[in-house]
Design an enzyme around this catalytic site. Structure first.
Site, short mmCIF file in Angstrom:
data_model
loop_
_atom_site.label_atom_id
_atom_site.label_comp_id
_atom_site.label_asym_id
_atom_site.label_seq_id
_atom_site.Cartn_x
_atom_site.Cartn_y
_atom_site.Cartn_z
N CYS A 98 23.76 76.75 68.17
CA CYS A 98 23.64 75.60 69.04
C CYS A 98 24.88 75.38 69.91
O CYS A 98 25.11 76.13 70.85
CB CYS A 98 23.31 74.36 68.22
SG CYS A 98 22.61 73.00 69.20
N HIS A 117 18.77 75.54 63.67
CA HIS A 117 19.46 74.92 62.54
C HIS A 117 18.59 75.09 61.30
O HIS A 117 17.69 75.90 61.27
CB HIS A 117 19.65 73.42 62.82
CG HIS A 117 20.51 73.11 64.01
ND1 HIS A 117 21.89 73.21 63.99
CD2 HIS A 117 20.19 72.70 65.26
CE1 HIS A 117 22.37 72.85 65.17
NE2 HIS A 117 21.36 72.54 65.96
N ARG A 154 15.40 66.26 75.21
CA ARG A 154 15.73 66.98 73.97
C ARG A 154 14.54 67.85 73.55
O ARG A 154 13.38 67.43 73.62
CB ARG A 154 16.09 66.01 72.84
CG ARG A 154 17.32 65.18 73.12
CD ARG A 154 17.95 64.69 71.83
NE ARG A 154 18.57 65.75 71.08
CZ ARG A 154 19.81 66.22 71.31
NH1 ARG A 154 20.53 65.71 72.28
NH2 ARG A 154 20.30 67.18 70.56
#
Length: 249
Positions: free
Chosen positions: A104, A201, A138
């Site tokens: 990320c 993640h 997002r």
């Protein structure tokens, strides 16, 4: 951070040094779990893991594997001056074949640059031929990607940066479920040298032992000329992967 202890399988095959970059500022959504997974799988194979962390200042420790986690824009801004200072050494190591996993925010900084929403441009290392721009949207949810190198890769994405690959980067995988690099071109992550960059993640490595073992194998072969130790029983991981793959976005 206190060095955890791991029971090392016999016979021992030597140590492997695992370095986590900026775990104080860049360690979100459980990314520290990637380092712990590498250490545990190394110990199961008979390697003695040594976990190191670098939070800025001084020299970058020597390591067999480098791991970097995600962080908010504020975390990236906090480290960027020191990151630029150690950047040439990270570039040298990447070009020399040191295996690296960057997640990320650190993935973004391993590219050429990251333009955050405020308009500030954070200059990256250019190890990966990617560029990222911050947006107000997002990209969030479970993600499934298909990789020629690693098979099916599972994870969770939560990022507002949108990344575009240049001609010198190849994607880590193609998106089956989720958004990936930018929600448009069907790519996720990027690869160059022995560097793996990704938005996944989760932590990534507990659910993706093939990626973990690529990093360990590459590190061991570079240092010792071979990757020793018995194959591991990943049946529990496979059950977890099937469960994760069936979850809705």
């Amino acid at each position: 951070m206190t060095q955890p202890e791991f029971a090392v399988a016999q016979p021992e095959h030597g140590e492997l040094r695992i370095l986590q970059l900026y775990p104080t500022a860049m360690n979100i959504y459980g990314d520290w779990g990637n380092t712990l997974t590498l250490a545990r799988r190394a110990a199961w194979r008979g390697y003695r893991p040594v976990i190191l962390e670098y939070n800025g200042g001084g020299e970058l420790p020597e390591a067999d594997i480098v791991v970097g986690g995600g962080g908010q824009d504020s975390g990236q801004e906090a480290i960027i001056e020191d990151f630029a200072r150690i950047g040439p050494e990270l570039v040298r190591r990447a070009e020399d074949g040191v295996p690296m996993l960057v997640i990320c925010g650190m993935y973004q900084l391993f590219g050429h640059d990251f333009t955050i929403v405020s308009g500030r441009v954070l200059t990256g290392l250019g190890i990966l031929d990617v560029r990222t721009r911050g947006t107000e949207t997002r990209l969030i949810g479970n993600i499934v990607t298909d990789s020629e190198e690693f098979g099916t890769i599972l994870g969770y994405e939560n990022h507002s940066g949108q990344t575009e690959l240049g001609p010198g980067a190849r994607p880590l995988g193609t998106v089956r479920v989720g958004a990936g690099n930018n929600g448009e071109d069907g790519t996720e992550g990027a690869r160059a040298h022995n560097v793996v960059g990704t938005y996944l993640h989760g932590s990534l490595l507990p659910k993706n032992p093939a990626v973990a073992d690529f990093l360990l194998r590459t590190a061991a072969e570079r240092r010792y000329g071979e990757f020793a130790g018995a194959d591991l029983d990943d049946s529990a991981e496979e059950r977890a992967r099937r469960s994760a793959e069936s979850r809705p976005r």
